[in-house]
Design a protein around this motif. Structure first.
Motif, PDB file in Angstrom:
ATOM      1  N   VAL A 138     -16.889   9.340  10.649  1.00 24.14           N
ATOM      2  CA  VAL A 138     -15.775  10.123  11.194  1.00 24.14           C
ATOM      3  C   VAL A 138     -16.068  11.622  11.118  1.00 24.14           C
ATOM      4  CG1 VAL A 138     -13.346  10.723  10.918  1.00 24.14           C
ATOM      5  CG2 VAL A 138     -14.072   8.346  10.657  1.00 24.14           C
ATOM      6  N   ASP A 139     -16.490  12.105   9.962  1.00 21.11           N
ATOM      7  CA  ASP A 139     -16.735  13.540   9.804  1.00 21.11           C
ATOM      8  C   ASP A 139     -17.927  14.022  10.623  1.00 21.11           C
ATOM      9  OD1 ASP A 139     -14.556  13.774   8.135  1.00 21.11           O
ATOM     10  OD2 ASP A 139     -15.722  13.611   6.283  1.00 21.11           O
ATOM     11  N   PRO A 140     -19.063  13.324  10.597  1.00 23.21           N
ATOM     12  CA  PRO A 140     -20.183  13.777  11.440  1.00 23.21           C
ATOM     13  C   PRO A 140     -19.844  13.803  12.925  1.00 23.21           C
ATOM     14  CG  PRO A 140     -20.983  12.262   9.769  1.00 23.21           C
ATOM     15  CD  PRO A 140     -19.490  12.221   9.702  1.00 23.21           C
ATOM     16  N   TRP A 141     -19.159  12.770  13.403  1.00 21.75           N
ATOM     17  CA  TRP A 141     -18.800  12.756  14.824  1.00 21.75           C
ATOM     18  C   TRP A 141     -17.811  13.871  15.155  1.00 21.75           C
ATOM     19  CZ3 TRP A 141     -22.912  10.942  15.721  1.00 21.75           C
ATOM     20  CH2 TRP A 141     -23.322   9.620  15.766  1.00 21.75           C
ATOM     21  N   ARG A 142     -16.936  14.228  14.209  1.00 24.08           N
ATOM     22  CA  ARG A 142     -16.010  15.340  14.440  1.00 24.08           C
ATOM     23  C   ARG A 142     -16.778  16.656  14.524  1.00 24.08           C
ATOM     24  NH1 ARG A 142     -10.250  16.001  15.101  1.00 24.08           N
ATOM     25  NH2 ARG A 142     -10.084  18.225  15.496  1.00 24.08           N
ATOM     26  N   ILE A 143     -17.772  16.830  13.665  1.00 28.20           N
ATOM     27  CA  ILE A 143     -18.585  18.042  13.709  1.00 28.20           C
ATOM     28  C   ILE A 143     -19.255  18.187  15.071  1.00 28.20           C
ATOM     29  CG2 ILE A 143     -20.683  19.138  12.797  1.00 28.20           C
ATOM     30  CD1 ILE A 143     -19.918  17.949  10.039  1.00 28.20           C
ATOM     31  N   VAL A 144     -19.852  17.116  15.556  1.00 33.30           N
ATOM     32  CA  VAL A 144     -20.557  17.175  16.835  1.00 33.30           C
ATOM     33  C   VAL A 144     -19.590  17.393  17.997  1.00 33.30           C
ATOM     34  CG1 VAL A 144     -22.030  15.902  18.453  1.00 33.30           C
ATOM     35  CG2 VAL A 144     -22.454  15.748  15.985  1.00 33.30           C
ATOM     36  N   SER A 145     -18.519  16.611  18.052  1.00 34.37           N
ATOM     37  CA  SER A 145     -17.594  16.723  19.193  1.00 34.37           C
ATOM     38  C   SER A 145     -16.827  18.040  19.181  1.00 34.37           C
ATOM     39  CB  SER A 145     -16.609  15.541  19.205  1.00 34.37           C
ATOM     40  OG  SER A 145     -15.835  15.509  18.015  1.00 34.37           O
ATOM     41  N   ASP A 146     -16.644  18.644  18.007  1.00 39.91           N
ATOM     42  CA  ASP A 146     -15.968  19.940  17.918  1.00 39.91           C
ATOM     43  C   ASP A 146     -16.902  21.103  18.257  1.00 39.91           C
ATOM     44  OD1 ASP A 146     -13.251  20.139  17.514  1.00 39.91           O
ATOM     45  OD2 ASP A 146     -13.358  19.995  15.332  1.00 39.91           O
ATOM     46  N   SER A 147     -18.209  20.841  18.275  1.00 41.41           N
ATOM     47  CA  SER A 147     -19.169  21.924  18.426  1.00 41.41           C
ATOM     48  C   SER A 147     -19.470  22.279  19.878  1.00 41.41           C
ATOM     49  CB  SER A 147     -20.470  21.557  17.726  1.00 41.41           C
ATOM     50  OG  SER A 147     -21.157  20.525  18.452  1.00 41.41           O
TER      51      SER A 147
ATOM     52  N   ASP B  12     -30.510  15.102  33.693  1.00 41.70           N
ATOM     53  CA  ASP B  12     -29.378  15.795  33.089  1.00 41.70           C
ATOM     54  C   ASP B  12     -28.777  15.015  31.928  1.00 41.70           C
ATOM     55  OD1 ASP B  12     -29.418  18.123  34.553  1.00 41.70           O
ATOM     56  OD2 ASP B  12     -28.160  17.338  36.158  1.00 41.70           O
ATOM     57  N   THR B  13     -29.538  14.084  31.353  1.00 41.87           N
ATOM     58  CA  THR B  13     -29.086  13.335  30.184  1.00 41.87           C
ATOM     59  C   THR B  13     -30.049  13.566  29.022  1.00 41.87           C
ATOM     60  OG1 THR B  13     -28.008  11.600  31.469  1.00 41.87           O
ATOM     61  CG2 THR B  13     -28.634  11.047  29.223  1.00 41.87           C
ATOM     62  N   THR B  14     -29.497  13.890  27.861  1.00 40.39           N
ATOM     63  CA  THR B  14     -30.286  14.062  26.643  1.00 40.39           C
ATOM     64  C   THR B  14     -29.770  13.090  25.592  1.00 40.39           C
ATOM     65  OG1 THR B  14     -30.661  16.411  27.093  1.00 40.39           O
ATOM     66  CG2 THR B  14     -31.044  15.662  24.848  1.00 40.39           C
ATOM     67  N   VAL B  15     -30.684  12.389  24.917  1.00 37.06           N
ATOM     68  CA  VAL B  15     -30.322  11.397  23.911  1.00 37.06           C
ATOM     69  C   VAL B  15     -30.954  11.771  22.576  1.00 37.06           C
ATOM     70  CG1 VAL B  15     -30.390   8.959  23.272  1.00 37.06           C
ATOM     71  CG2 VAL B  15     -30.215   9.604  25.685  1.00 37.06           C
ATOM     72  N   PHE B  16     -30.137  11.768  21.523  1.00 38.90           N
ATOM     73  CA  PHE B  16     -30.604  12.006  20.161  1.00 38.90           C
ATOM     74  C   PHE B  16     -30.404  10.717  19.373  1.00 38.90           C
ATOM     75  CE2 PHE B  16     -29.123  16.011  21.887  1.00 38.90           C
ATOM     76  CZ  PHE B  16     -30.120  16.915  21.549  1.00 38.90           C
ATOM     77  N   THR B  17     -31.426  10.261  18.655  1.00 33.39           N
ATOM     78  CA  THR B  17     -31.315   9.006  17.920  1.00 33.39           C
ATOM     79  C   THR B  17     -31.877   9.148  16.508  1.00 33.39           C
ATOM     80  OG1 THR B  17     -33.434   8.259  18.838  1.00 33.39           O
ATOM     81  CG2 THR B  17     -31.435   7.546  19.965  1.00 33.39           C
ATOM     82  N   ASP B  18     -31.297   8.391  15.600  1.00 32.22           N
ATOM     83  CA  ASP B  18     -31.806   8.278  14.240  1.00 32.22           C
ATOM     84  C   ASP B  18     -31.298   6.969  13.655  1.00 32.22           C
ATOM     85  OD1 ASP B  18     -33.101   9.582  11.781  1.00 32.22           O
ATOM     86  OD2 ASP B  18     -31.100   9.074  11.037  1.00 32.22           O
ATOM     87  N   LYS B  19     -32.221   6.083  13.325  1.00 37.73           N
ATOM     88  CA  LYS B  19     -31.863   4.765  12.793  1.00 37.73           C
ATOM     89  C   LYS B  19     -30.913   4.063  13.759  1.00 37.73           C
ATOM     90  CE  LYS B  19     -32.582   6.197   8.006  1.00 37.73           C
ATOM     91  NZ  LYS B  19     -32.857   7.634   8.249  1.00 37.73           N
ATOM     92  N   LEU B  20     -29.647   3.808  13.330  1.00 38.27           N
ATOM     93  CA  LEU B  20     -28.721   3.032  14.150  1.00 38.27           C
ATOM     94  C   LEU B  20     -27.724   3.897  14.918  1.00 38.27           C
ATOM     95  CD1 LEU B  20     -27.944   0.186  11.593  1.00 38.27           C
ATOM     96  CD2 LEU B  20     -29.595   0.154  13.471  1.00 38.27           C
ATOM     97  N   ASN B  21     -27.833   5.211  14.815  1.00 36.14           N
ATOM     98  CA  ASN B  21     -26.866   6.101  15.457  1.00 36.14           C
ATOM     99  C   ASN B  21     -27.473   6.832  16.646  1.00 36.14           C
ATOM    100  OD1 ASN B  21     -24.595   5.786  13.512  1.00 36.14           O
ATOM    101  ND2 ASN B  21     -26.087   6.635  12.074  1.00 36.14           N
ATOM    102  N   THR B  22     -26.624   7.092  17.645  1.00 34.66           N
ATOM    103  CA  THR B  22     -27.087   7.724  18.882  1.00 34.66           C
ATOM    104  C   THR B  22     -26.067   8.735  19.392  1.00 34.66           C
ATOM    105  OG1 THR B  22     -28.289   5.710  19.514  1.00 34.66           O
ATOM    106  CG2 THR B  22     -27.846   7.304  21.260  1.00 34.66           C
ATOM    107  N   ILE B  23     -26.570   9.838  19.897  1.00 35.62           N
ATOM    108  CA  ILE B  23     -25.752  10.841  20.592  1.00 35.62           C
ATOM    109  C   ILE B  23     -26.321  10.972  21.999  1.00 35.62           C
ATOM    110  CG2 ILE B  23     -25.061  13.269  20.705  1.00 35.62           C
ATOM    111  CD1 ILE B  23     -25.378  13.364  17.642  1.00 35.62           C
ATOM    112  N   THR B  24     -25.483  10.754  23.007  1.00 38.85           N
ATOM    113  CA  THR B  24     -25.913  10.864  24.401  1.00 38.85           C
ATOM    114  C   THR B  24     -25.090  11.942  25.088  1.00 38.85           C
ATOM    115  OG1 THR B  24     -26.447   8.501  24.451  1.00 38.85           O
ATOM    116  CG2 THR B  24     -26.250   9.627  26.573  1.00 38.85           C
TER     117      THR B  24
END
Length: 209
Positions: free
Chosen positions: A196-205, A91-103
């Motif tokens: 700040v803006d990319p993380w806001r887009i993701v967390s708001d979505s 039940d965990t999905t991880v997205f990665t690119d270079k130095l950034n991660t979304i879990t």
């Protein structure tokens, strides 16, 4: 991990490490204590932390809808950067690119998270599993999905398997809840990155369905 060994007096330091979930990239990492003896010992050194690595997500980044299926994932959708690598573990999905991660982790639970429960349960777990865990702050915030518990903190990433470098990461962990279902979204990247803006887009979505 890059290791350097030299003779030193008997000393030792053990630092427990993990990047979550998932989130730095998520994973566990540790440095062993020094192996010492009466005549001297071997000292293992961790790689130094990179203080200002690159990590900005481009302004023209495209975001796509992610609609997970199966288990607790059937209850929500969110947007993630297009082209990022995806790994699914239960039940965990991880997205990665270079130095950034979304879990993203989903769970079925009878009670909603609060600043109190996150502070007393999640923070100690992260303190024990995240290398150089620091500056935890728990608060309520609002996203389009409603009121959510936000935990911000810092920690070191795992060492790069090629360069051996360690990055100082900033983490934002959002706990969403609805009708017995909790979704924990952790966004992480270098502390000096302007995301700040990319993380806001993701967390708001995040949208319940």
């Amino acid at each position: 991990m890059a290791r350097h060994t030299r003779a030193l007096p008997a000393t030792g330091l053990a630092i427990a490490v993990a990047a979550i979930t998932g989130c730095s990239g998520p994973g566990a990492h540790s440095t062993a204590p020094a192996d010492s003896s009466a005549g001297g010992g071997a000292q293992t050194h961790a790689a130094p932390t990179e203080s200002s690595p690159p990590g900005d997500i481009p302004d023209n980044q495209v975001y796509v809808a992610y609609r997970p299926t199966g288990g607790a994932f059937t209850r929500f959708t969110l947007k993630v950067p297009e082209g990022w690598a995806r790994t699914v573990r239960g039940d965990t999905t991880v997205f990665t690119d270079k130095l950034n991660t979304i879990t993203v982790t989903a769970a079925v639970t009878p009670s909603a998270p609060t600043t109190g429960t996150v502070g007393t349960t999640v923070v100690p777990e992260l303190r024990a599993s995240t290398r150089k865990f620091a500056a935890p702050k728990v608060s309520w915030t609002t996203r389009r999905a409603g009121h959510v518990v936000l935990l911000t903190y810092q920690g070191d990433s795992a060492e790069d398997p090629v360069t051996g470098k360690v990055v100082r990461d900033a983490f934002e962990r959002y706990a969403y809840y609805r009708a017995g279902h909790e979704v924990d979204l952790t966004l992480s990247g270098p502390v000096n990155a302007d995301n700040v803006d990319p993380w806001r887009i993701v967390s708001d979505s995040v949208t319940w369905r």
